[in-house]
Scaffold this motif. Structure first.
Motif, PDB file in Angstrom:
ATOM      1  N   ARG A   4      -1.370   0.967  23.144  1.00 21.38           N
ATOM      2  CA  ARG A   4      -1.876  -0.372  22.833  1.00 21.38           C
ATOM      3  C   ARG A   4      -2.953  -0.301  21.763  1.00 21.38           C
ATOM      4  O   ARG A   4      -3.132  -1.233  21.002  1.00 21.38           O
ATOM      5  CB  ARG A   4      -2.425  -1.051  24.078  1.00 21.38           C
ATOM      6  N   ARG A   5      -3.704   0.788  21.722  1.00 17.76           N
ATOM      7  CA  ARG A   5      -4.788   0.933  20.745  1.00 17.76           C
ATOM      8  C   ARG A   5      -4.303   1.607  19.471  1.00 17.76           C
ATOM      9  O   ARG A   5      -4.777   1.323  18.388  1.00 17.76           O
ATOM     10  CB  ARG A   5      -5.925   1.742  21.356  1.00 17.76           C
ATOM     11  N   TRP A   6      -3.390   2.539  19.597  1.00 15.36           N
ATOM     12  CA  TRP A   6      -2.909   3.328  18.464  1.00 15.36           C
ATOM     13  C   TRP A   6      -1.492   2.931  18.119  1.00 15.36           C
ATOM     14  O   TRP A   6      -0.648   2.800  18.998  1.00 15.36           O
ATOM     15  CB  TRP A   6      -2.950   4.820  18.804  1.00 15.36           C
ATOM     16  N   GLY A   7      -1.211   2.788  16.830  1.00  8.34           N
ATOM     17  CA  GLY A   7       0.124   2.433  16.370  1.00  8.34           C
ATOM     18  C   GLY A   7       0.710   3.509  15.477  1.00  8.34           C
ATOM     19  O   GLY A   7       0.045   3.996  14.561  1.00  8.34           O
ATOM     20  N   GLU A   8       1.943   3.896  15.764  1.00  6.43           N
ATOM     21  CA  GLU A   8       2.623   4.890  14.937  1.00  6.43           C
ATOM     22  C   GLU A   8       3.307   4.188  13.770  1.00  6.43           C
ATOM     23  O   GLU A   8       3.952   3.160  13.949  1.00  6.43           O
ATOM     24  CB  GLU A   8       3.654   5.653  15.773  1.00  6.43           C
ATOM     25  N   TYR A  44       3.237  13.191  10.921  1.00 13.58           N
ATOM     26  CA  TYR A  44       2.854  12.188  11.911  1.00 13.58           C
ATOM     27  C   TYR A  44       1.948  11.182  11.229  1.00 13.58           C
ATOM     28  O   TYR A  44       1.187  11.538  10.328  1.00 13.58           O
ATOM     29  CB  TYR A  44       2.103  12.839  13.081  1.00 13.58           C
ATOM     30  N   ALA A  45       2.012   9.935  11.651  1.00 16.90           N
ATOM     31  CA  ALA A  45       1.173   8.892  11.068  1.00 16.90           C
ATOM     32  C   ALA A  45       0.762   7.930  12.175  1.00 16.90           C
ATOM     33  O   ALA A  45       1.587   7.186  12.707  1.00 16.90           O
ATOM     34  CB  ALA A  45       1.927   8.158   9.969  1.00 16.90           C
ATOM     35  N   SER A  85      -6.844  -4.145   5.001  1.00 17.51           N
ATOM     36  CA  SER A  85      -5.568  -4.715   4.551  1.00 17.51           C
ATOM     37  C   SER A  85      -4.369  -3.798   4.822  1.00 17.51           C
ATOM     38  O   SER A  85      -3.230  -4.189   4.564  1.00 17.51           O
ATOM     39  CB  SER A  85      -5.641  -5.015   3.054  1.00 17.51           C
ATOM     40  N   LEU A  86      -4.588  -2.609   5.360  1.00 21.88           N
ATOM     41  CA  LEU A  86      -3.495  -1.658   5.604  1.00 21.88           C
ATOM     42  C   LEU A  86      -2.418  -2.260   6.496  1.00 21.88           C
ATOM     43  O   LEU A  86      -2.699  -2.830   7.544  1.00 21.88           O
ATOM     44  CB  LEU A  86      -4.030  -0.391   6.280  1.00 21.88           C
ATOM     45  N   ASN A  87      -1.166  -2.115   6.083  1.00 23.94           N
ATOM     46  CA  ASN A  87      -0.024  -2.441   6.927  1.00 23.94           C
ATOM     47  C   ASN A  87       0.243  -1.183   7.750  1.00 23.94           C
ATOM     48  O   ASN A  87       0.801  -0.213   7.246  1.00 23.94           O
ATOM     49  CB  ASN A  87       1.186  -2.808   6.069  1.00 23.94           C
ATOM     50  N   GLN A  88      -0.161  -1.175   9.006  1.00 23.30           N
ATOM     51  CA  GLN A  88      -0.096   0.034   9.830  1.00 23.30           C
ATOM     52  C   GLN A  88       1.317   0.563  10.003  1.00 23.30           C
ATOM     53  O   GLN A  88       1.518   1.769  10.027  1.00 23.30           O
ATOM     54  CB  GLN A  88      -0.736  -0.230  11.192  1.00 23.30           C
ATOM     55  N   GLU A  89       2.305  -0.294  10.130  1.00 23.19           N
ATOM     56  CA  GLU A  89       3.674   0.181  10.310  1.00 23.19           C
ATOM     57  C   GLU A  89       4.229   0.830   9.045  1.00 23.19           C
ATOM     58  O   GLU A  89       5.101   1.677   9.112  1.00 23.19           O
ATOM     59  CB  GLU A  89       4.588  -0.955  10.761  1.00 23.19           C
ATOM     60  N   ASP A  90       3.692   0.444   7.875  1.00 29.26           N
ATOM     61  CA  ASP A  90       4.175   0.996   6.610  1.00 29.26           C
ATOM     62  C   ASP A  90       3.234   2.071   6.062  1.00 29.26           C
ATOM     63  O   ASP A  90       3.380   2.503   4.923  1.00 29.26           O
ATOM     64  CB  ASP A  90       4.354  -0.128   5.583  1.00 29.26           C
ATOM     65  N   MET A  91       2.273   2.522   6.845  1.00 23.25           N
ATOM     66  CA  MET A  91       1.327   3.546   6.394  1.00 23.25           C
ATOM     67  C   MET A  91       2.075   4.827   6.022  1.00 23.25           C
ATOM     68  O   MET A  91       3.003   5.241   6.710  1.00 23.25           O
ATOM     69  CB  MET A  91       0.325   3.837   7.515  1.00 23.25           C
TER      70      MET A  91
END
Length: 102
Positions: A4-8, A44-45, A85-91
């Protein structure tokens, strides 16, 4: 749960899978759990958002702990501080960042 806190990130289909575990050695199996890479020779991201802050006229301290349990020839880990502004899913490796260390 840590998920819930961290997104891959999902930028690449072949990123390795992360798991929550105390690892091979620990003091307390529950208290010493951490996020661990589960596959060798993978990228890993993982990212987590936090509230905006300013360290103007203050020292900024960033810290992370790594417990290396694998016996591999190369590899490593690092931390990047991204803009909000980072898109976490597209990091990915070319995503804009403000600070990097590791």
């Amino acid at each position: 749960a840590w998920t819930r806190r961290w997104g891959e990130a999902k930028h690449k289909a072949d990123y390795g899978r992360l798991v929550l575990t105390p690892g091979k050695f620990y003091g307390d199996a529950e208290k010493d759990k951490g996020i661990q890479t589960s596959q060798d020779a993978r990228f890993y991201a993982l990212s987590s958002r936090f509230k905006p802050f300013s360290n103007r006229d203050k020292t900024l301290v960033l810290q992370f702990t790594v417990k290396h349990e694998q016996n591999i020839d190369c590899g490593g880990g690092y931390v990047k501080l991204f803009p909000a502004s980072l898109n976490q899913e597209d990091m990915h490796g070319d995503s804009e960042y403000n600070i990097m260390f590791g």
